[in-house]
Write a protein that holds these residues in place. Structure first.
Motif, PDB file in Angstrom:
ATOM      1  N   VAL A 172     -24.719  -7.210 -19.588  1.00 38.83           N
ATOM      2  CA  VAL A 172     -23.992  -8.231 -20.335  1.00 38.83           C
ATOM      3  C   VAL A 172     -24.576  -9.583 -19.949  1.00 38.83           C
ATOM      4  O   VAL A 172     -24.472 -10.000 -18.788  1.00 38.83           O
ATOM      5  N   GLY A 225     -18.047 -10.606 -29.304  1.00 41.49           N
ATOM      6  CA  GLY A 225     -17.350 -11.346 -30.358  1.00 41.49           C
ATOM      7  C   GLY A 225     -17.206 -12.815 -30.032  1.00 41.49           C
ATOM      8  O   GLY A 225     -17.327 -13.676 -30.884  1.00 41.49           O
ATOM      9  N   ARG A 253     -11.532 -10.501 -28.353  1.00 40.65           N
ATOM     10  CA  ARG A 253     -10.531 -11.473 -28.777  1.00 40.65           C
ATOM     11  C   ARG A 253     -10.393 -11.606 -30.289  1.00 40.65           C
ATOM     12  O   ARG A 253      -9.292 -11.810 -30.790  1.00 40.65           O
TER      13      ARG A 253
HETATM   14  C1  R5P Z   1     -15.721 -10.417 -21.019  1.00 43.73           C
HETATM   15  O1  R5P Z   1     -14.621 -10.564 -20.579  1.00 43.73           O
HETATM   16  C2  R5P Z   1     -16.143  -9.114 -21.450  1.00 43.73           C
HETATM   17  O2  R5P Z   1     -17.439  -8.758 -21.172  1.00 43.73           O
HETATM   18  C3  R5P Z   1     -15.818  -8.842 -22.895  1.00 43.73           C
HETATM   19  O3  R5P Z   1     -15.817  -7.468 -23.017  1.00 43.73           O
HETATM   20  C4  R5P Z   1     -16.773  -9.431 -23.900  1.00 43.73           C
HETATM   21  O4  R5P Z   1     -16.925 -10.791 -23.700  1.00 43.73           O
HETATM   22  C5  R5P Z   1     -16.368  -9.130 -25.324  1.00 43.73           C
HETATM   23  O5  R5P Z   1     -15.154  -9.681 -25.621  1.00 43.73           O
HETATM   24  P1  R5P Z   1     -14.993 -10.907 -26.624  1.00 43.73           P
HETATM   25  O6  R5P Z   1     -15.272 -10.379 -27.986  1.00 43.73           O
HETATM   26  O7  R5P Z   1     -13.568 -11.325 -26.462  1.00 43.73           O
HETATM   27  O8  R5P Z   1     -15.974 -11.967 -26.231  1.00 43.73           O
END
Ligand code: R5P
Length: 290
Positions: A172, A225, A253
Motif C-alpha cells: 500500500v 478510494g 470511505r
Molecule cells: C487505510 O486506512 C487503508 O489502507 C484503507 O484500506 C485504504 O485507504 C482504502 O480505504 P479508502 O477507500 O477509505 O481510502
C-alpha cells in the motif's frame, strides 16, 4: 481400493505442446499454485478485476464514521464484495468464515492518528495469517517518507514470509501529507514496491498520467478510494482508473460513508466488472438508493 483387473495403459497424450496455463493477472503467471489460487479469490478469474471492500481503518483511526459498528455497517455489504480488506481483529470478531470472500489482512500497524503514521511495524505473524486463511497480506510503504527504509523492510520481510507460504503481499503506497501526488511519484513508489517483491500494489488515482503508473508497474494495481466525495465523482475516479489500467478498486470511505452503501457498492461493481461508464453507474446508484 480400485479394481485392479483392467489396468489400461494411457495412450492419449496429445502433442508435445502443453495446454496454455495463462493466468489472469499481469506478471504473476510464474507464481506457485497456492499463490495463484489465493489471488483468484481476490481477482475474479473471469475478468482479472476486483472490488475490495476496505474497512481496516480502525487499526489507526479507531471507530471512524461508518465503522462504529462493523456488524451493522459492513456485514450486510460482504456478499457484494470480491474481497475484504480488514484487520485480524475485525475478521475474528465480526466476519463470518462462511462468506467465501478472499481476505486481504492488514499486516502492519503501530502508530495511531495521534503519532507519526509512518513508524509502522509488522503486526501479524505468518503463522496467524495461515491460520486465518488469508488470501493476501497488506503492508504500508512510505516511499520518500520519514520511515522509508523501515517500511520497505516491513515489505521485504513480509514478502519473504508470504512467498514461503504462498500468500501474496499487497504493498500500500502511503503518501505523506506534504508530498506531491503526481505520476512521477506514483511511478516511483509503485515500481519500487513491485521490484522488491510485492504481488500487487495499491495506490491513488491521479488525473494526469495514471496510465504511465499502471504500465510501468509489472504487477496489478488497485486504487484506494480515498476520502469521501460525491458518489458521482468517486464513480468517475473508479471508471477512469479501470480505463487507464487498474485491475480494481480497494474502496472504503466512499462506500461505507455513503448514505446508501449497498447502492454505491453495486455501482462500483458495475464500473469494475460490467463495463459501465461513470454515468451509467451513477444511474444504477440512484435506482438502488430508493
Ligand atoms: C487505510 O486506512 C487503508 O489502507 C484503507 O484500506 C485504504 O485507504 C482504502 O480505504 P479508502 O477507500 O477509505 O481510502
Amino acid at each position: 481400493m480400485a479394481d485392479l483387473d483392467d489396468l489400461r495403459d494411457g495412450t492419449d497424450f496429445g502433442g508435445a505442446d502443453p495446454v496454455a496455463t495463462g493466468f489472469h493477472l499481469k506478471g504473476l503467471a510464474g507464481q506457485d499454485w497456492g499463490m495463484r489460487a489465493r489471488l483468484s479469490r481476490i481477482f475474479d478469474p473471469r475478468d482479472g478485476k476486483t472490488v475490495m471492500l476496505a474497512f481496516d481503518h480502525g487499526y489507526f483511526q479507531g471507530p471512524t464514521s461508518g465503522l462504529e459498528r462493523l456488524d451493522r455497517s459492513i456485514l450486510p455489504l460482504v456478499p457484494q464484495a470480491d474481497a475484504l480488506m480488514c484487520t485480524r481483529g475485525a475478521l475474528r470478531t465480526t466476519m463470518p468464515p462462511t462468506s467465501g470472500k478472499g481476505v486481504v489482512l492488514r499486516a502492519s500497524g503501530g502508530p495511531s492518528v495521534l503519532s507519526e503514521l509512518s513508524n509502522e511495524e509488522l503486526a501479524i505473524s505468518i503463522d496467524d495469517a495461515v491460520r486465518l486463511d488469508a488470501a493476501a497480506l497488506a503492508v504500508q510503504v512510505f516511499i520518500g517518507g520519514e520511515n522509508e527504509t523501515k517500511s520497505v523492510k516491513n515489505l521485504t520481510t513480509l514478502v519473504d514470509q508470504g512467498q514461503a507460504m504462498g500468500i501474496p503481499v499487497l504493498a500500500v503506497t502511503a503518501v505523506g501529507r506534504d508530498m506531491v501526488r503526481d505520476a512521477r511519484y506514483f511511478r516511483l513508489a509503485t515500481r519500487i514496491t513491485a521490484e522488491l517483491g510485492a504481488t500487487f500494489v495499491k495506490t491513488y488515482y491521479i488525473e494526469d498520467g495514471f496510465e504511465t503508473v499502471t504500465s510501468a508497474c509489472p504487477v496489478p494495481i488497485v486504487i484506494a478510494g480515498g476520502k469521501k466525495v460525491e458518489e458521482r465523482e468517486a464513480l468517475q475516479v473508479a471508471y477512469r482508473a479501470i480505463q487507464e489500467g487498474a485491475a480494481g478498486v480497494d474502496m472504503g470511505r466512499n462506500v461505507f460513508q455513503s448514505e446508501h452503501p449497498a447502492a454505491m457498492l453495486a455501482a462500483v461493481r458495475g464500473v469494475v466488472h460490467d463495463g459501465l461508464t461513470a454515468g451509467e453507474a451513477y444511474a444504477l446508484f440512484e435506482s438502488h438508493s430508493h
